[in-house]
Design a protein around this motif. Structure first.
Motif, short mmCIF file in Angstrom:
data_model
loop_
_atom_site.label_atom_id
_atom_site.label_comp_id
_atom_site.label_asym_id
_atom_site.label_seq_id
_atom_site.Cartn_x
_atom_site.Cartn_y
_atom_site.Cartn_z
N LEU A 110 51.73 12.01 52.19
CA LEU A 110 51.36 13.42 52.17
C LEU A 110 52.53 14.25 51.68
O LEU A 110 52.36 15.22 50.95
CB LEU A 110 50.93 13.87 53.57
CG LEU A 110 49.54 13.35 53.99
CD1 LEU A 110 49.32 13.62 55.47
CD2 LEU A 110 48.44 14.00 53.17
N LEU A 170 41.23 15.33 52.22
CA LEU A 170 42.12 14.16 52.13
C LEU A 170 41.81 13.22 53.29
O LEU A 170 41.64 13.69 54.42
CB LEU A 170 43.58 14.60 52.29
CG LEU A 170 44.29 15.29 51.14
CD1 LEU A 170 45.59 15.92 51.67
CD2 LEU A 170 44.61 14.29 50.05
N THR A 206 43.34 10.03 55.48
CA THR A 206 44.58 9.29 55.71
C THR A 206 44.31 7.82 55.99
O THR A 206 43.18 7.42 56.27
CB THR A 206 45.38 9.83 56.91
OG1 THR A 206 44.69 9.44 58.11
CG2 THR A 206 45.53 11.34 56.86
N ALA A 218 47.80 19.15 51.98
CA ALA A 218 48.87 18.29 52.49
C ALA A 218 49.97 19.13 53.13
O ALA A 218 50.43 18.85 54.24
CB ALA A 218 49.45 17.43 51.36
N LYS A 237 54.12 14.10 57.69
CA LYS A 237 54.80 13.98 56.40
C LYS A 237 55.01 12.52 56.00
O LYS A 237 55.07 12.22 54.82
CB LYS A 237 56.08 14.84 56.44
CG LYS A 237 57.39 14.18 56.48
CD LYS A 237 58.46 15.26 56.49
CE LYS A 237 59.67 14.89 57.32
NZ LYS A 237 59.82 13.49 57.66
N PHE A 272 47.83 9.09 52.49
CA PHE A 272 46.39 9.26 52.37
C PHE A 272 45.88 8.20 51.41
O PHE A 272 46.59 7.78 50.48
CB PHE A 272 45.99 10.67 51.97
CG PHE A 272 46.33 11.09 50.58
CD1 PHE A 272 47.54 11.67 50.28
CD2 PHE A 272 45.41 10.91 49.55
CE1 PHE A 272 47.85 12.07 49.00
CE2 PHE A 272 45.71 11.30 48.25
CZ PHE A 272 46.94 11.87 47.98
N THR A 329 40.46 10.70 48.50
CA THR A 329 40.12 12.12 48.54
C THR A 329 38.64 12.21 48.20
O THR A 329 38.10 11.32 47.55
CB THR A 329 40.90 12.92 47.48
OG1 THR A 329 40.45 12.55 46.18
CG2 THR A 329 42.39 12.68 47.59
#
Ligand SMILES: Cc1cc2nc3c(=O)[nH]c(=O)nc-3n(C[C@H](O)[C@H](O)[C@H](O)COP(=O)(O)OP(=O)(O)OC[C@H]3O[C@@H](n4cnc5c(N)ncnc54)[C@H](O)[C@@H]3O)c2cc1C
Ligand code: FES
Lengths: 90, 411
Positions: free
Chosen positions: A82, B227, B229, B314, B325, B329, B332
């Motif tokens: 990310l 998104l 993950t 993000a 952080k 991911f 999408t």
């Protein structure tokens, strides 16, 4: 080999039996099989299992591969952190 | 080939499938038609929340309450697990201004029977240990719930199929004609359907079907990008939203939109976020993948995801949950919510077209409202009085000035 151990989707641990059961239950497309069983939703995004699922689908429906699945396939992304999406840091 | 049945349902998303299921359960014969496959629309590309908290008191909140009860029944009644779960929900608050607005909002929700409390900084950290220090308070509602939309559709399908549902995939109507008090529907795949009623549950695409009758509703696609993950251990107790978005939705006309959020680089980025209709919704699925959403864009029927919007999503999630952080991911997607100008779905028989019913336009609440939508639509089809007044959803409200409907129907 024990049939239970025959994983088609390794990422999500979905067995061949589960895929065949979904088709027998009425799933008729890779999309539907994916939504019912999670096969193809794993970290490789179906790169390993999609072909196999298509083949089983065609086999169960008595079609040639490709005939069973006319819909298009969106290329998956590779896993990306990310943080690396943070445009302000480039 | 001609297929005769009681009802044709067009569109195999949650709403069409819920309606088909309910009608099959009541002993009606039903043909369900989708131009792609089940879940090809918004219902296969969305979040999983049954959200009460975001709703202003009113008919939609009443219907969401009822749906919540119905989900509990469906969980037992449908032939597969639907991953229904009541985890509660929290809306994160960062500024005293947001807090003031949310306090008023929550007070009115409580007056209308939805128990929501404001919890302090310490309590929110108990629920969400990873949340940013900037969060000063949060709302908490114990009743906000979740359901897996894919499994919900599977359950409706299996349940309806066991009661005789006919499902035609990759097929669409090419004409709809009234014939002796019934409907004749010619499909692109060659079949002809002859049914007593037709239900249009084609979501954002509802006008493709209405167009066959010379009708048009202001139902338009509102795109949301998300998104997904990798699978993670649970990060917190509840689903999460931010107050910023709700506050901006609630602000009285004339009050300017709030400026840049703390994580934005400046007014330029704030403008971009506003253009994308950026909001914050963060939910963990049963499988451990987190969904990070989303946008609200008027971008036609295009379903591509764009790096600019994904970048904002993000950065926003990293702002609220700094641990994110280091998370990856893996996917999408974008879905098209069926939106209407007044934020209410269109549910009802279309005047001048007896036996033609609309059940579309649920925008961001279609999953949550699908059980009750199926019930009331089945009631209408059967000519029974639905358990709710559907006054606010009447198709007529959008049809003024569309010619003489009676004449159109007889022509
Ligand atoms: C990012 C995002 C997040 C969301 N999160 C939530 C949430 O947390 N909770 C919630 O309750 N809701 C949520 N929603 C909203 C929800 O997804 C929708 O309201 C709901 O899925 C609409 O369902 P539907 O059955 O009305 O329409 P759809 O699911 O769009 O189904 C319509 C179907 O009709 C078919 N169709 C189209 N044209 C034709 C035709 N001509 N003939 C035959 N078939 C046709 C399509 O192929 C499609 O399968 C979200 C939406 C998005 C995009
Ligand atoms: S093997 Fe199926 S998603 Fe990776």
């Amino acid at each position: 080999m024990d049939r239970e151990e025959n994983y088609i989707c390794r990422c999500e641990e979905v067995t061949e039996e589960e895929i065949r059961a979904a088709i027998r239950g009425g799933a008729r497309s890779v999309q539907e099989i994916k939504r019912w069983t999670r096969s193809g939703m794993g970290i490789c995004q179906g790169r390993t299992c999609r072909r196999l699922v298509e083949r089983i689908l065609a086999e169960e429906l008595g079609l040639s591969p490709g005939e069973a699945e006319p819909s298009s396939f969106r290329p998956p992304v590779r896993p990306v952190s990310l943080d690396s999406m943070d445009g302000s840091k480039e | 080939m001609t297929i005769r049945a009681d009802v044709t349902v067009l569109g195999a998303g949650v709403n069409g499938m819920s309606t088909a299921y309910e009608l099959c359960k009541r002993g009606r014969s039903v043909v369900l038609v989708d131009k792609v496959v089940m879940g090809a629309g918004a219902s296969g590309s969305c979040d999983d929340m049954i959200l009460l908290q975001s709703k202003k008191p009113g008919i939609l909140l009443e219907m969401a309450f009822r749906s919540l009860e119905l989900f509990r029944d469906l969980e037992k009644e449908l032939p597969c697990d639907i991953e229904f779960d009541t985890r509660g929900g929290t809306i994160l608050i960062e500024t005293p201004e947001e807090l003031a607005v949310m306090e008023d909002f929550v007070a009115s929700q409580n007056r209308h029977g939805l128990a929501v409390e404001i919890v302090d900084a310490r309590r929110i950290r108990e629920l969400h240990p990873h949340v940013t220090d900037r969060v000063i308070a949060s709302t908490y509602s114990a009743r906000d719930s979740q359901v897996n939309p894919m499994l919900l559709m599977k359950g409706f399908f299996l349940g309806a199929t066991a009661k005789g549902l006919t499902f035609l995939r990759r097929s669409r109507p090419e004409s709809l004609s009234p014939r002796n008090g019934r409907w004749e529907i010619k499909l692109s795949t060659g079949e002809t359907l002859e049914t007593g009623s037709v239900v249009n549950a084609a979501g954002a695409w509802a006008n493709e079907i209405c167009g066959l009758l010379g009708l048009e509703f202001p139902i338009a696609p509102r795109k949301g990008q998300v998104l997904v993950t990798e699978q993670l251990p649970p990060l917190g107790a509840t689903n999460v939203w931010s107050a910023q978005y709700i506050v901006s939705k609630l602000r009285p006309a004339g009050v300017p939109a709030p400026g840049a959020a703390p994580w934005m680089s400046g007014p330029e980025e704030a403008r971009k976020a506003a253009d994308f209709g950026l909001g914050f919704a963060f939910t963990g699925t049963h499988s451990g993948n987190y969904l990070i959403g989303s946008t609200r864009e008027n971008a036609g029927f295009d379903k591509t995801t764009v790096p600019e919007a994904l970048g904002l999503l993000a950065r926003q999630v990293i702002h609220y949950f700094p641990v994110m952080k280091d998370v990856h991911f893996i996917r999408t997607f974008a879905g098209l919510r069926p939106s209407t100008p007044d934020g209410m779905p269109v549910i009802g028989e279309v005047p001048g077209f007896p036996g033609f019913f609309m059940a579309a336009g649920h925008e961001g609440d279609g999953i949550a409202l699908s059980p009750i939508t199926g019930r009331v639509t089945a009631d209408l089809v059967e000519g029974r009085k639905p358990e709710f007044s559907l006054e606010s959803f009447r198709p007529e409200r959008f049809l003024e000035g569309q010619g003489d409907l009676d004449e159109a129907a007889s022509g």
